[in-house]
Design an enzyme around this catalytic site. Structure first.
Site, PDB file in Angstrom:
ATOM      1  CG  HIS A   1      14.938 -23.672 -81.688  1.00  0.00           C
ATOM      2  ND1 HIS A   1      15.872 -23.891 -82.663  1.00  0.00           N
ATOM      3  CD2 HIS A   1      14.619 -24.901 -81.212  1.00  0.00           C
ATOM      4  CE1 HIS A   1      16.113 -25.180 -82.766  1.00  0.00           C
ATOM      5  NE2 HIS A   1      15.356 -25.813 -81.899  1.00  0.00           N
TER       6      HIS A   1
ATOM      7  CD  GLU B   1      17.712 -20.916 -84.576  1.00  0.00           C
ATOM      8  OE1 GLU B   1      18.430 -20.824 -85.577  1.00  0.00           O
ATOM      9  OE2 GLU B   1      16.963 -21.889 -84.380  1.00  0.00           O
TER      10      GLU B   1
ATOM     11  CG  ASN C   1      17.805 -27.707 -86.066  1.00  0.00           C
ATOM     12  OD1 ASN C   1      18.866 -27.714 -85.462  1.00  0.00           O
ATOM     13  ND2 ASN C   1      16.661 -28.024 -85.492  1.00  0.00           N
TER      14      ASN C   1
END
Ligand SMILES: NC(=O)c1ccc[n+]([C@@H]2O[C@H](COP(=O)([O-])OP(=O)(O)OC[C@H]3O[C@@H](n4cnc5c(N)ncnc54)[C@H](O)[C@@H]3O)[C@@H](O)[C@H]2O)c1
Length: 285
Positions: free
Chosen positions: A141, A153, A191
């Site tokens: 990510h 990530e 997030n």
């Protein structure tokens, strides 16, 4: 810079462009794929403009720019990914679309190749279950804009192997990034922490605690954030913010993730933030 092995980037939008540029600047040969030629051309043009900006700021030489562009080969047929040892999928966030695409990639690349997805919210374990070699599949990510953002990530699905994780950590480091291992869980870390904060800022506005400007100023001056949460929401796009909160709410089933009406109503009104000229702030003036 020594030429390294070949990286396939599937999807030539925001993230695909950033990744292709970053990989090529790091010395990798890149196969940059989209099913439409005009999308490939648009992606290549965006990368060229980005590199030209770096040259004009003297952060890159003309030679480095042309070497970088030479390493990126835009292609349409997905079969062109055949020789890629690493493929990073950057297609839209849609499970069925990614399933179809990942299965095609899986059938084309060698048995040793590693396939990564840049998904922000889909389950790595579930996506891996569609593939013939789930141990070679992993989430990577990256953050937007990829050339500038340091974090990656690294998301390990239940069947991802240790050697796959080690290989992609090395890949991320060779891009100049900092890989951090996270569990395969909705929102991963960034997030999951960031979007509830944006939501809370919207509730703070809803309850009349302060104006949008004041809320953002408080978070900038009190927490040293470079941008306030409501301005950030406008930058990300309120439709995207809404979709991410809804998906966290759906996956965890906890009311704290339910999107605030201050976000939902703006989305219904077409006030999506910067891209539509109005969100929490008015950009039309
Ligand atoms: N934009 C962000 O800030 C951000 C950050 C982290 C992760 N992500 C994730 O990265 C992925 C891509 O997001 P994006 O913002 O770059 O999206 P985008 O819409 O800008 O780009 C998607 C690209 O995929 C292409 N595409 C669509 N169908 C395709 C197919 N069948 N084969 C090949 N290419 C196809 C589109 O033409 C487009 O070029 C998503 O999974 C998203 O969740 C986005």
């Amino acid at each position: 810079m020594a030429q390294r092995h070949t990286i396939g980037i599937v999807g030539t939008g925001t993230m695909g462009q950033g990744l292709a540029q970053t990989a090529a600047q790091s010395g990798y040969a890149v196969v940059f794929q989209n099913r439409r030629q005009e999308s490939v051309d648009r992606g290549l043009e965006a990368i060229r403009k980005n590199l030209e900006r770096l040259v004009s700021k003297q952060k890159l030489t003309e030679t480095e720019m042309s070497d970088t562009l030479e390493r990126i080969r835009g292609v349409v047929p997905i079969e062109e990914l055949k020789g890629c040892e690493r493929v990073i999928e950057c297609a839209p966030e849609d499970l069925e679309l990614k399933r179809d695409l990942l299965q095609k990639i899986d059938a084309i690349v060698s048995d040793e190749a590693i396939i990564a997805t840049n998904t922000s919210s889909l389950s790595i374990t579930k996506l891996a279950s569609y593939l013939r070699r789930p141990a070679h599949f992993v989430g990577l990510h990256f953050f937007n804009p990829v050339p500038l953002m340091k974090l990656v990530e690294v998301v390990r699905g239940m069947r991802t192997s240790d050697s796959t994780v080690a290989a992609v950590r090395g890949l991320a480091e060779s891009f100049g990034k900092v890989p951090i291992d996270v569990k395969d869980s909705p929102g991963f870390v960034v997030n999951r922490v960031l979007f509830p904060m944006i939501n809370e800022a919207a509730f703070t506005l809803q309850q009349g605690v302060a104006s949008p400007e004041a809320i953002d100023e408080c978070m900038k001056l009190g927490c040293n954030h470079p941008l306030g949460p409501l301005a950030l929401a406008d930058l990300v796009g309120l439709d995207v913010v809404f979709a991410i909160l809804e998906s966290l709410y759906r996956e965890y089933g906890e009311p704290r993730y339910a999107p605030c009406l201050e976000i939902k109503k703006r989305v219904e009104a077409g006030w999506l933030g910067r891209k539509s000229g109005r969100g929490f702030y008015n950009y039309e003036a």
